[in-house]
Design a protein around this motif. Sequence first.
Motif, PDB file in Angstrom:
ATOM      1  N   ALA A 173     -12.363  -6.972  -6.278  1.00 21.65           N
ATOM      2  CA  ALA A 173     -11.180  -6.137  -6.437  1.00 21.65           C
ATOM      3  C   ALA A 173     -11.043  -5.198  -5.251  1.00 21.65           C
ATOM      4  O   ALA A 173     -12.030  -4.678  -4.729  1.00 21.65           O
ATOM      5  N   ALA A 174      -9.817  -4.992  -4.802  1.00 25.88           N
ATOM      6  CA  ALA A 174      -9.539  -4.099  -3.674  1.00 25.88           C
ATOM      7  C   ALA A 174      -8.163  -3.498  -3.858  1.00 25.88           C
ATOM      8  O   ALA A 174      -7.289  -4.084  -4.503  1.00 25.88           O
ATOM      9  N   ARG A 175      -7.975  -2.306  -3.313  1.00 25.17           N
ATOM     10  CA  ARG A 175      -6.670  -1.648  -3.336  1.00 25.17           C
ATOM     11  C   ARG A 175      -5.849  -2.170  -2.156  1.00 25.17           C
ATOM     12  O   ARG A 175      -6.181  -1.932  -0.999  1.00 25.17           O
ATOM     13  N   ALA A 176      -4.759  -2.838  -2.459  1.00 21.20           N
ATOM     14  CA  ALA A 176      -3.944  -3.417  -1.395  1.00 21.20           C
ATOM     15  C   ALA A 176      -3.282  -2.348  -0.542  1.00 21.20           C
ATOM     16  O   ALA A 176      -2.933  -2.606   0.614  1.00 21.20           O
ATOM     17  N   CYS A 177      -3.087  -1.136  -1.083  1.00 20.51           N
ATOM     18  CA  CYS A 177      -2.440  -0.082  -0.303  1.00 20.51           C
ATOM     19  C   CYS A 177      -3.384   0.533   0.724  1.00 20.51           C
ATOM     20  O   CYS A 177      -2.940   1.238   1.629  1.00 20.51           O
ATOM     21  N   LEU A 178      -4.691   0.300   0.594  1.00 16.21           N
ATOM     22  CA  LEU A 178      -5.663   0.881   1.508  1.00 16.21           C
ATOM     23  C   LEU A 178      -6.148  -0.099   2.570  1.00 16.21           C
ATOM     24  O   LEU A 178      -6.932   0.283   3.438  1.00 16.21           O
ATOM     25  N   LEU A 179      -5.713  -1.332   2.499  1.00 13.22           N
ATOM     26  CA  LEU A 179      -6.107  -2.344   3.474  1.00 13.22           C
ATOM     27  C   LEU A 179      -4.930  -2.649   4.386  1.00 13.22           C
ATOM     28  O   LEU A 179      -3.795  -2.771   3.926  1.00 13.22           O
ATOM     29  N   LEU A 180      -5.187  -2.777   5.656  1.00  6.59           N
ATOM     30  CA  LEU A 180      -4.172  -3.242   6.592  1.00  6.59           C
ATOM     31  C   LEU A 180      -4.170  -4.765   6.603  1.00  6.59           C
ATOM     32  O   LEU A 180      -5.236  -5.397   6.556  1.00  6.59           O
ATOM     33  N   ALA A 181      -2.977  -5.335   6.663  1.00  2.00           N
ATOM     34  CA  ALA A 181      -2.890  -6.791   6.664  1.00  2.00           C
ATOM     35  C   ALA A 181      -3.676  -7.389   7.821  1.00  2.00           C
ATOM     36  O   ALA A 181      -4.286  -8.452   7.689  1.00  2.00           O
ATOM     37  N   CYS A 182      -3.681  -6.702   8.963  1.00  6.83           N
ATOM     38  CA  CYS A 182      -4.365  -7.251  10.138  1.00  6.83           C
ATOM     39  C   CYS A 182      -5.876  -7.289   9.960  1.00  6.83           C
ATOM     40  O   CYS A 182      -6.577  -7.949  10.729  1.00  6.83           O
ATOM     41  N   GLN A 183      -6.419  -6.606   8.943  1.00  4.95           N
ATOM     42  CA  GLN A 183      -7.843  -6.667   8.662  1.00  4.95           C
ATOM     43  C   GLN A 183      -8.241  -7.952   7.955  1.00  4.95           C
ATOM     44  O   GLN A 183      -9.426  -8.244   7.838  1.00  4.95           O
ATOM     45  N   LEU A 184      -7.271  -8.689   7.442  1.00  2.82           N
ATOM     46  CA  LEU A 184      -7.569  -9.759   6.501  1.00  2.82           C
ATOM     47  C   LEU A 184      -7.455 -11.146   7.096  1.00  2.82           C
ATOM     48  O   LEU A 184      -7.236 -12.119   6.370  1.00  2.82           O
ATOM     49  N   ASP A 185      -7.585 -11.264   8.406  1.00  6.10           N
ATOM     50  CA  ASP A 185      -7.563 -12.586   9.024  1.00  6.10           C
ATOM     51  C   ASP A 185      -8.703 -13.424   8.456  1.00  6.10           C
ATOM     52  O   ASP A 185      -9.874 -13.029   8.506  1.00  6.10           O
ATOM     53  N   GLY A 186      -8.369 -14.575   7.876  1.00  4.20           N
ATOM     54  CA  GLY A 186      -9.371 -15.453   7.292  1.00  4.20           C
ATOM     55  C   GLY A 186      -9.725 -15.137   5.856  1.00  4.20           C
ATOM     56  O   GLY A 186     -10.543 -15.840   5.250  1.00  4.20           O
ATOM     57  N   ALA A 187      -9.101 -14.109   5.272  1.00  6.81           N
ATOM     58  CA  ALA A 187      -9.453 -13.702   3.909  1.00  6.81           C
ATOM     59  C   ALA A 187      -8.771 -14.582   2.872  1.00  6.81           C
ATOM     60  O   ALA A 187      -7.763 -15.234   3.132  1.00  6.81           O
ATOM     61  N   GLU A 188      -9.324 -14.577   1.667  1.00 11.32           N
ATOM     62  CA  GLU A 188      -8.708 -15.210   0.498  1.00 11.32           C
ATOM     63  C   GLU A 188      -8.258 -14.097  -0.441  1.00 11.32           C
ATOM     64  O   GLU A 188      -9.073 -13.304  -0.900  1.00 11.32           O
ATOM     65  N   VAL A 189      -6.973 -14.065  -0.717  1.00 12.49           N
ATOM     66  CA  VAL A 189      -6.383 -13.017  -1.547  1.00 12.49           C
ATOM     67  C   VAL A 189      -5.822 -13.655  -2.812  1.00 12.49           C
ATOM     68  O   VAL A 189      -5.158 -14.703  -2.745  1.00 12.49           O
ATOM     69  N   VAL A 190      -6.084 -13.051  -3.943  1.00 16.90           N
ATOM     70  CA  VAL A 190      -5.494 -13.496  -5.211  1.00 16.90           C
ATOM     71  C   VAL A 190      -4.770 -12.303  -5.822  1.00 16.90           C
ATOM     72  O   VAL A 190      -5.352 -11.226  -5.980  1.00 16.90           O
ATOM     73  N   THR A 191      -3.509 -12.494  -6.148  1.00 16.18           N
ATOM     74  CA  THR A 191      -2.708 -11.466  -6.803  1.00 16.18           C
ATOM     75  C   THR A 191      -2.495 -11.843  -8.263  1.00 16.18           C
ATOM     76  O   THR A 191      -2.909 -12.920  -8.712  1.00 16.18           O
ATOM     77  N   VAL A 192      -1.825 -10.984  -9.010  1.00 17.77           N
ATOM     78  CA  VAL A 192      -1.616 -11.262 -10.425  1.00 17.77           C
ATOM     79  C   VAL A 192      -0.814 -12.551 -10.625  1.00 17.77           C
ATOM     80  O   VAL A 192      -0.973 -13.239 -11.647  1.00 17.77           O
TER      81      VAL A 192
END
Length: 423
Positions: free
Chosen positions: A83-102
């Motif tokens: 779990a992570a707060r999407a408002c505290l992460l910059l999109a550019c930090q997530l290169d290569g990440a796997e994100v799951v939303t509701v």
Amino acid sequence: MSSAESRPGAGGREAAGPRPVRAAAHDGVDVAMTVNGTPVELHVPARLTLLDALRERLGLTGTHTGCEHGVCGMCTVLVDGDAARACLLLACQLDGAEVVTVEGLGRPDDLHPLQAAFGRNHALQCGFCTPGFLMSSYDLLSHEPAVAEEDLPEQLSGVLCRCTGYRNIVTAVAETARAYPGGPPAPGNCAKRVLTGRGGPGAGAPAGAGGERVPAAEAGAEDVAIRLPDAEPTVTVDLTSELAVDEDRLWRVLDDVHTLARCLPGAELTEELGPDRYAGRARVAVGPVKLSFTGVAHVLERDRERGRVHVVAQGQDTGGARTQGDVVLTLDRADGGLTLRAAADVYLTGRIAQFGRALAGDISRRMFEQFAESLEQAAAAGAAPVRPGAAPSALGLMAHALRRRVRAFFARITGRGEEGGRR
């Protein structure tokens, strides 16, 4: 505190050691990530948060905007399984990440057990906190499936409920924990599909073969390649119509691409780009949304012997809405009659996709029904009955879609199928 806050490195980005990104606040940064099972490529400002990227660029508005300080938990998502707060992460930090939303948790026709438990236990009122609670609860039960029920209020306190529905929320999570002592099932709605963002620069186009971005249409360029997304279509249309017209006269229309295009409501060709390639425009007006697309079409096949026409097309409007289509028309000469089958995979992004799949499907099907009617009239009269460039009637399309839904509802409750020649 939430389960994400109680574990070191929750969200996984610090522990994973992402490559450093150096850019000024307004510089664009290329980011490739997987969101709900769909590989996407974004070109975003360095300061854009994951929350805004999900909502504005990818159309995933289930992730809600709350305090934007990481306090309320409305924007909780899963990043690399935590779990992570999407408002505290910059999109550019997530290169290569796997994100799951509701949206990736479950489907409307197949809810995730957590979603079903929330519904059974009335654990949602206004619904504003529900996505955050669902994702935080999923994270908690995935990492601590044996969590004691008396500890749930504290463990879930990182998400704030405006309606004070905590008791029912805790009951729903406890019920799910009892039903799945080894942890809840994995998210059930993660697959390749087109994400319906607002378009424009950096919109979340699915990555194509080899990772290339699926290009937008550039009308007037002879070398434009129409590449359909490797993903689930937004809308699938499969209609069959009986035509009371001579086959030779029908083929005169099918061989005349300009007349054929005018049979589709609101569309016309404007320029020939080369062998079987054409530029054109189309207007669509549904409710307050009025779109004017420019794009290209490529006739891949026109085979009279097989009774088959195959066309791919793509277009974009100035507001960033995009549409792509793979259309196959098939003529069947069985039983002495002539039957036209129109099968289409339609991909929508931007404003035009924000009506929802069901309504977009109803409207698309009605447009193809009008196409079949116009095709038959054009074959009989020798000219397309639709005025070039005329936008299809919004009220007519919507009213017809609603009538179909009402008929289908009464057909289900009375056990009778829909009647009518065209379907």
